[in-house]
Design a protein around this motif. Structure first.
Motif, PDB file in Angstrom:
ATOM      1  N   ARG A   1      11.019  10.383 -30.079  1.00 12.88           N
ATOM      2  CA  ARG A   1       9.977   9.748 -29.278  1.00 12.88           C
ATOM      3  C   ARG A   1       9.362  10.725 -28.275  1.00 12.88           C
ATOM      4  NH1 ARG A   1       6.423   5.661 -29.948  1.00 12.88           N
ATOM      5  NH2 ARG A   1       6.222   4.308 -28.121  1.00 12.88           N
ATOM      6  N   TYR A   2      10.184  11.653 -27.744  1.00 13.00           N
ATOM      7  CA  TYR A   2       9.646  12.612 -26.765  1.00 13.00           C
ATOM      8  C   TYR A   2       8.560  13.472 -27.397  1.00 13.00           C
ATOM      9  CZ  TYR A   2      13.544  14.814 -29.197  1.00 13.00           C
ATOM     10  OH  TYR A   2      14.408  15.217 -30.172  1.00 13.00           O
ATOM     11  N   LEU A   3       8.643  13.705 -28.714  1.00 13.02           N
ATOM     12  CA  LEU A   3       7.569  14.463 -29.379  1.00 13.02           C
ATOM     13  C   LEU A   3       6.358  13.561 -29.611  1.00 13.02           C
ATOM     14  CD1 LEU A   3       9.574  16.528 -32.047  1.00 13.02           C
ATOM     15  CD2 LEU A   3       8.774  17.238 -29.780  1.00 13.02           C
ATOM     16  N   ASP A   4       6.651  12.292 -29.925  1.00 11.81           N
ATOM     17  CA  ASP A   4       5.572  11.323 -30.130  1.00 11.81           C
ATOM     18  C   ASP A   4       4.760  11.153 -28.842  1.00 11.81           C
ATOM     19  OD1 ASP A   4       4.326   9.666 -31.926  1.00 11.81           O
ATOM     20  OD2 ASP A   4       5.462   7.888 -31.348  1.00 11.81           O
ATOM     21  N   ILE A   5       5.455  11.197 -27.702  1.00 10.38           N
ATOM     22  CA  ILE A   5       4.785  11.020 -26.406  1.00 10.38           C
ATOM     23  C   ILE A   5       3.852  12.200 -26.109  1.00 10.38           C
ATOM     24  CG2 ILE A   5       5.204  10.865 -23.888  1.00 10.38           C
ATOM     25  CD1 ILE A   5       7.718   9.234 -24.554  1.00 10.38           C
ATOM     26  N   ARG A   6       4.116  13.363 -26.730  1.00 13.08           N
ATOM     27  CA  ARG A   6       3.196  14.494 -26.540  1.00 13.08           C
ATOM     28  C   ARG A   6       1.835  14.217 -27.187  1.00 13.08           C
ATOM     29  NH1 ARG A   6       6.958  19.801 -27.912  1.00 13.08           N
ATOM     30  NH2 ARG A   6       8.489  19.417 -26.282  1.00 13.08           N
ATOM     31  N   ARG A   7       1.795  13.261 -28.116  1.00 16.12           N
ATOM     32  CA  ARG A   7       0.533  12.958 -28.818  1.00 16.12           C
ATOM     33  C   ARG A   7      -0.374  12.106 -27.923  1.00 16.12           C
ATOM     34  NH1 ARG A   7       1.713   9.353 -32.513  1.00 16.12           N
ATOM     35  NH2 ARG A   7      -0.339   9.575 -33.415  1.00 16.12           N
ATOM     36  N   ASN A   8      -1.688  12.345 -28.015  1.00 14.76           N
ATOM     37  CA  ASN A   8      -2.636  11.594 -27.175  1.00 14.76           C
ATOM     38  C   ASN A   8      -2.521  10.082 -27.289  1.00 14.76           C
ATOM     39  OD1 ASN A   8      -3.957  13.541 -25.695  1.00 14.76           O
ATOM     40  ND2 ASN A   8      -5.163  14.151 -27.476  1.00 14.76           N
ATOM     41  N   PRO A   9      -2.423   9.517 -28.513  1.00 15.21           N
ATOM     42  CA  PRO A   9      -2.454   8.042 -28.576  1.00 15.21           C
ATOM     43  C   PRO A   9      -1.332   7.415 -27.745  1.00 15.21           C
ATOM     44  CG  PRO A   9      -2.713   8.972 -30.769  1.00 15.21           C
ATOM     45  CD  PRO A   9      -2.410  10.119 -29.852  1.00 15.21           C
ATOM     46  N   ILE A  10      -0.138   7.968 -27.812  1.00 14.04           N
ATOM     47  CA  ILE A  10       0.974   7.363 -27.059  1.00 14.04           C
ATOM     48  C   ILE A  10       0.831   7.691 -25.565  1.00 14.04           C
ATOM     49  CG2 ILE A  10       3.495   7.235 -26.797  1.00 14.04           C
ATOM     50  CD1 ILE A  10       2.470   6.079 -29.429  1.00 14.04           C
ATOM     51  N   LYS A  11       0.516   8.965 -25.295  1.00 11.20           N
ATOM     52  CA  LYS A  11       0.358   9.368 -23.891  1.00 11.20           C
ATOM     53  C   LYS A  11      -0.729   8.512 -23.205  1.00 11.20           C
ATOM     54  CE  LYS A  11      -1.774  13.177 -23.157  1.00 11.20           C
ATOM     55  NZ  LYS A  11      -1.936  14.555 -23.642  1.00 11.20           N
ATOM     56  N   ASN A  12      -1.843   8.310 -23.896  1.00  9.35           N
ATOM     57  CA  ASN A  12      -2.919   7.508 -23.306  1.00  9.35           C
ATOM     58  C   ASN A  12      -2.495   6.059 -23.105  1.00  9.35           C
ATOM     59  OD1 ASN A  12      -4.503   9.728 -23.168  1.00  9.35           O
ATOM     60  ND2 ASN A  12      -5.621   9.330 -25.069  1.00  9.35           N
ATOM     61  N   ASN A  13      -1.680   5.541 -24.031  1.00 10.80           N
ATOM     62  CA  ASN A  13      -1.188   4.166 -23.849  1.00 10.80           C
ATOM     63  C   ASN A  13      -0.315   4.060 -22.600  1.00 10.80           C
ATOM     64  OD1 ASN A  13      -2.498   3.386 -26.116  1.00 10.80           O
ATOM     65  ND2 ASN A  13      -0.687   3.271 -27.435  1.00 10.80           N
ATOM     66  N   LEU A  14       0.466   5.105 -22.346  1.00 14.49           N
ATOM     67  CA  LEU A  14       1.324   5.068 -21.157  1.00 14.49           C
ATOM     68  C   LEU A  14       0.476   5.184 -19.882  1.00 14.49           C
ATOM     69  CD1 LEU A  14       4.387   7.186 -22.339  1.00 14.49           C
ATOM     70  CD2 LEU A  14       4.105   4.714 -22.350  1.00 14.49           C
ATOM     71  N   LYS A  15      -0.591   5.975 -19.977  1.00 10.97           N
ATOM     72  CA  LYS A  15      -1.502   6.074 -18.820  1.00 10.97           C
ATOM     73  C   LYS A  15      -2.145   4.714 -18.565  1.00 10.97           C
ATOM     74  CE  LYS A  15      -3.118  10.819 -19.379  1.00 10.97           C
ATOM     75  NZ  LYS A  15      -4.292  11.618 -19.784  1.00 10.97           N
ATOM     76  N   LEU A  16      -2.580   4.085 -19.660  1.00 10.12           N
ATOM     77  CA  LEU A  16      -3.213   2.770 -19.545  1.00 10.12           C
ATOM     78  C   LEU A  16      -2.245   1.770 -18.910  1.00 10.12           C
ATOM     79  CD1 LEU A  16      -5.609   0.868 -20.461  1.00 10.12           C
ATOM     80  CD2 LEU A  16      -4.234   0.388 -22.486  1.00 10.12           C
ATOM     81  N   ARG A  17      -1.000   1.811 -19.370  1.00 13.82           N
ATOM     82  CA  ARG A  17       0.024   0.910 -18.831  1.00 13.82           C
ATOM     83  C   ARG A  17       0.156   1.108 -17.316  1.00 13.82           C
ATOM     84  NH1 ARG A  17       4.778  -1.504 -21.604  1.00 13.82           N
ATOM     85  NH2 ARG A  17       6.066  -2.213 -19.907  1.00 13.82           N
TER      86      ARG A  17
END
Ligand code: ASP
Length: 579
Positions: free
Chosen positions: A128-144
């Motif tokens: 998951r830590y690598l997945d979080i490096r990807r924009n779609p997941i990172k942006n979702n966390l920013k949105l959250r």
């Protein structure tokens, strides 16, 4: 944002642009792409903020080994790019390197760490830590993060106090199984993790707090699904001296505020219907109102007109699909076939096309008088160009009609056109109790602390199923986003309801003694609601899978694949618990 103090970077990887040309910079980040063209090499370096292209010549690169996801620190000069990339903010420049240092090497990642990845859900969860490096997941966390700030702003401005409630509590019957935690000090005893802070927020109201909220983790030991996790987050709220309308008016404003702030969408006034109307009109208490089509009961009509064909049926129901009379007959047959074959099991159905020139066509024309067909058209308020379906059969088919409605909508390919619209709906007046055949007892429809409607309370002994409650759910596009109620604040009513749920006097004392005791001290009328935070974010983004909006979610069987939880406990640990 400039980080000139840091020895690791003067700038981040998303900010350099044309105006920086000529500047000497230091950047740190992961290698996303490496293109070695022989005489020169290009690197895309990525950090939290974005991507910058680096360039260096063959002469410069000595014996440094580089690869994808290596973490590097570079020094260089900003220069104008020859071939520009208008898709990224840094696309007009590149950094000509004078120094490169590997801060940390990386093994080859299990999937592409790019916006479009080849990783399946399993490996994205495991790494998951690598997945979080990807924009779609990172942006979702920013949105959250942004949504949680807006929630806090709005509720604080409106007098709500954010208060934490305990995580190690006792089991409260809220409709699901609780997770339990063994106590080491009190051997043989267990805590439960909260399914929600329900009783604590009520006790805060008894404690004189005027308005409470909390963005809080809740735990339910249920099967996970794409829209349900065993560990999830609620926006939990409670207020004193309110009735149902006060709560609905305030939280309509709250939801509208979030949509406006986050998506710049102005929601229309929320529709409100009762639970029983929702079931009658849509076959479900979570209707998706993006599609105007609703069911209409035709029982009285067919009996009144004495139409032989329907006389003996328990239920006759119709639905109008606007502007679909040209829908091909084979396709209509395939819908009907699908219905017959699936567990929906509605077999008795016919359809009627009401063409734009006001002529009719129905396979039923041979069995029914034309006036009767016209009567259906009138009663269902169909317009020329509409397609009508009539169902007839047993009362219990009502439950299956909602699935039919959604299937129909899919078939008619309307879903895509309407996907960007949000249609919120309050469903109110749920039954207080429902009979559970497995345990041969009544169970609360919401939870046991929900206030019955005063005018129905007299039915509690003879007709408990008919008692409605002061409860409400917020449904948006068919998804349950929140739910709550006005709570019981009267000791004898609380006792009465608990008794109806099958708790003995002794059980009431042992399980709810603290609540009943608190009820002796002037409990104020109060009520509230809880919203599913993960679901709300997913809905705002037009997605179903809430995992995409949670930093470290569990999979659909409740496992954390990254840390491999749950796991067996060492014997030593177990002994400690039972010594
Ligand atoms: N505690 C309830 C739930 O989690 C919500 C509420 O009644 O406020 O569903």
């Amino acid at each position: 944002m400039s980080l000139s103090q840091s020895s690791y970077r003067t700038h981040n990887c998303g900010e350099l642009c044309k105006k920086d040309i000529g500047k000497k910079v230091v950047l740190s980040g992961w290698i996303q792409k490496l293109r070695n063209l022989g005489s020169i090499t290009f690197i895309d370096i990525r950090d939290y903020f974005g991507i910058t292209q680096l360039i260096f010549s063959k002469k410069f690169k000595k014996n440094i080994e580089l690869g994808k996801e290596f973490l590097i620190k570079v020094n260089g000069k900003v220069v104008e790019r020859v071939s520009k990339n208008s898709k990224i903010p840094t696309g007009e420049i590149e950094v000509l390197l004078s120094r490169i240092e590997v801060l940390n090497s990386s093994i080859s990642p299990p999937f592409f760490i790019e916006d479009k990845t080849d990783g399946d859900e399993k490996s994205r969860m495991k790494y998951r830590y690598l997945d979080i490096r990807r924009n779609p997941i990172k942006n979702n966390l920013k949105l959250r993060h942004n949504i949680s700030i807006e929630i806090r702003n709005f509720l604080s401005k409106n007098g709500f106090l954010e208060i934490e409630t305990p995580m190690l509590i006792n089991h409260t019957p809220e409709g699901a199984r609780s997770f339990v935690v063994p106590s080491r000090i009190h051997s043989g005893k267990f805590y439960s993790l909260p399914q929600s802070p329900q009783l604590f927020k009520q006790l805060l109201m008894i404690g004189g707090i005027d308005k409470y909220f909390q963005i809080v983790k809740c735990f339910r030991d249920e099967d996970a699904r794409s829209d349900r996790q065993i560990e999830f987050t609620q926006i939990d709220c409670e207020m004193v001296f309110v009735n149902v309308n006060d709560v609905l008016i305030f939280f309509e404003k709250f939801i509208k505020y979030i949509f406006k702030k986050i998506k710049n969408i102005q929601l229309e006034p929320f529709t409100k219907i009762t639970y029983s109307d929702a079931i009658k009109m849509y076959g479900t208490d979570k209707p998706d109102l993006r599609f105007e089509i609703k069911f209409l009961e035709l029982n009285d009509l067919v009996q009144e007109r004495g139409i032989e064909f329907f006389k003996k049926k328990e239920l006759t129901i119709g639905i109008t699909i606007p502007k679909c009379s040209s829908y091909p007959c084979e396709k209509i047959h395939s819908i009907i076939e699908w219905m017959k074959q699936t567990k929906i099991g509605i077999k008795d159905i016919f359809w009627l096309k009401y063409f734009p020139d006001k002529t009719l066509f129905s396979p039923m024309s041979n069995f029914m008088k034309k006036e009767d067909l016209i009567m259906f058209i009138k009663h269902l308020k169909a317009n020329p160009g509409d397609l009508l379906f009539i169902f007839y059969g047993k009362e219990k088919m009502r439950n299956q009609l909602s699935q039919f409605r959604m299937k129909l909508i899919n078939f008619l390919k309307k879903l895509k056109e309407n996907i960007k619209i949000f249609k919120p709906l309050w469903v109110t007046d749920f039954p207080l109790l429902e009979w559970n055949n497995k345990i041969k007892r009544y169970k609360p429809f919401h939870h046991p602390f929900t206030n019955p409607k005063e005018e129905d309370l007299h039915l509690i002994k003879k007709n408990p199923e008919n008692v409605r409650s002061q409860s409400y759910d917020l449904i948006i596009n068919g998804v349950e986003i929140g739910g709550g109620s006005i709570r019981i604040h009267n000791k004898s009513i609380q006792n009465l309801i608990l008794k109806h749920l099958g708790f003995s006097v002794k059980e009431i004392q042992s399980k709810f003694g603290f609540l009943i005791r608190a009820f002796e001290y002037g409990v104020p009328p109060h009520g509230g609601i809880a919203f599913g935070f993960d679901r709300l974010i997913a809905l705002l983004e037009g997605k179903k899978n809430i995992k995409e909006f949670i930093a470290f979610p569990k999979n659909n069987s409740g496992k954390d694949l990254m840390i491999d939880a749950p796991s067996f406990l060492e014997k030593k640990k177990l002994n400690e618990l039972y010594s």
